[in-house]
Design a protein around this motif. Structure first.
Motif, PDB file in Angstrom:
ATOM      1  N   SER A  52       0.837  -1.208   0.000  1.00  0.00           N
ATOM      2  CA  SER A  52       0.000   0.000   0.000  1.00  0.00           C
ATOM      3  C   SER A  52       0.871   1.257   0.000  1.00  0.00           C
ATOM      4  O   SER A  52       0.556   2.231  -0.687  1.00  0.00           O
ATOM      5  N   ASP A  53       1.982   1.232   0.753  1.00  0.00           N
ATOM      6  CA  ASP A  53       2.897   2.380   0.738  1.00  0.00           C
ATOM      7  C   ASP A  53       3.512   2.581  -0.645  1.00  0.00           C
ATOM      8  O   ASP A  53       3.587   3.712  -1.141  1.00  0.00           O
ATOM      9  N   GLY A  55       2.254   1.589  -3.467  1.00  0.00           N
ATOM     10  CA  GLY A  55       1.183   2.029  -4.363  1.00  0.00           C
ATOM     11  C   GLY A  55       0.916   3.517  -4.220  1.00  0.00           C
ATOM     12  O   GLY A  55       0.681   4.222  -5.196  1.00  0.00           O
ATOM     13  N   GLN A  56       0.968   3.989  -2.985  1.00  0.00           N
ATOM     14  CA  GLN A  56       0.755   5.413  -2.743  1.00  0.00           C
ATOM     15  C   GLN A  56       1.893   6.233  -3.356  1.00  0.00           C
ATOM     16  O   GLN A  56       1.643   7.265  -3.975  1.00  0.00           O
ATOM     17  N   ALA A  58       3.726   5.324  -5.909  1.00  0.00           N
ATOM     18  CA  ALA A  58       3.566   5.238  -7.359  1.00  0.00           C
ATOM     19  C   ALA A  58       2.477   6.189  -7.848  1.00  0.00           C
ATOM     20  O   ALA A  58       2.632   6.847  -8.883  1.00  0.00           O
ATOM     21  N   ARG A  59       1.377   6.291  -7.107  1.00  0.00           N
ATOM     22  CA  ARG A  59       0.309   7.220  -7.501  1.00  0.00           C
ATOM     23  C   ARG A  59       0.797   8.665  -7.423  1.00  0.00           C
ATOM     24  O   ARG A  59       0.494   9.484  -8.295  1.00  0.00           O
ATOM     25  N   THR A  60       1.563   8.987  -6.388  1.00  0.00           N
ATOM     26  CA  THR A  60       2.086  10.345  -6.249  1.00  0.00           C
ATOM     27  C   THR A  60       3.015  10.686  -7.409  1.00  0.00           C
ATOM     28  O   THR A  60       2.907  11.765  -8.012  1.00  0.00           O
ATOM     29  N   GLU A  62       3.077   9.270 -10.349  1.00  0.00           N
ATOM     30  CA  GLU A  62       2.283   9.319 -11.573  1.00  0.00           C
ATOM     31  C   GLU A  62       1.543  10.651 -11.698  1.00  0.00           C
ATOM     32  O   GLU A  62       1.502  11.248 -12.777  1.00  0.00           O
ATOM     33  N   ASP A  63       0.993  11.149 -10.603  1.00  0.00           N
ATOM     34  CA  ASP A  63       0.307  12.440 -10.632  1.00  0.00           C
ATOM     35  C   ASP A  63       1.279  13.570 -10.956  1.00  0.00           C
ATOM     36  O   ASP A  63       0.961  14.488 -11.721  1.00  0.00           O
ATOM     37  N   GLN A  64       2.479  13.514 -10.392  1.00  0.00           N
ATOM     38  CA  GLN A  64       3.473  14.543 -10.690  1.00  0.00           C
ATOM     39  C   GLN A  64       3.919  14.476 -12.142  1.00  0.00           C
ATOM     40  O   GLN A  64       4.128  15.505 -12.786  1.00  0.00           O
ATOM     41  N   LYS A  66       2.089  13.444 -14.644  1.00  0.00           N
ATOM     42  CA  LYS A  66       0.983  13.988 -15.447  1.00  0.00           C
ATOM     43  C   LYS A  66       1.052  15.509 -15.464  1.00  0.00           C
ATOM     44  O   LYS A  66       0.825  16.138 -16.493  1.00  0.00           O
TER      45      LYS A  66
END
Length: 127
Positions: A52-53, A55-56, A58-60, A62-64, A66
């Motif tokens: 979960s850490d 994944g979080q 990776a999402r951060t 990915e958002d940056q 984008k």
């Protein structure tokens, strides 16, 4: 009370000892299994927390990324390569030849004339 013989008493004691031994063996097995289960559950919980850490993170990221793509401007220009072949070579021209005289007349600004031996070296007829 019915009197029991020594063989019966011995058999009862042997059965009691076997029952106590078997129940102790079973209890030890259950205890070891519960310890293994607790260790496996702790490892699974740790692995889930790490996933979960990650994944979080990776999402951060990915958002940056984008956000960076929206601000980024890519100009694609083709690369033009010009290959220059050397025209002049380091060749010595004999000073008494017709080519040397032609070069001298060009350097002086005079109109070049035809060399005297033009076509004498090429003996094959043109097609």
């Amino acid at each position: 009370m019915i009197p029991f013989g020594p063989k019966v008493k011995l058999a009862v004691v042997a059965v009691a000892i076997l029952a106590i031994g078997y129940s102790g063996w079973m209890a030890r097995g259950w205890f070891e299994d519960s310890k293994d289960l607790a260790a496996m559950e702790a490892q699974k919980a740790l692995a889930d927390e790490i996933r979960s850490d990650m994944g979080q993170v990776a999402r951060t990221v990915e958002d940056q990324l984008k956000g960076l793509k929206a601000n980024e401007r890519i100009i694609d220009r083709g690369i033009i390569r010009e290959i220059q072949k050397p025209v002049f070579r380091n060749v010595c021209i004999p000073p008494g030849g017709d080519a040397f005289g032609l070069l001298r007349s060009i350097a002086n600004g005079e109109a070049p004339g035809k060399p005297d031996d033009e076509g004498s070296q090429n003996t094959t007829p043109a097609d």
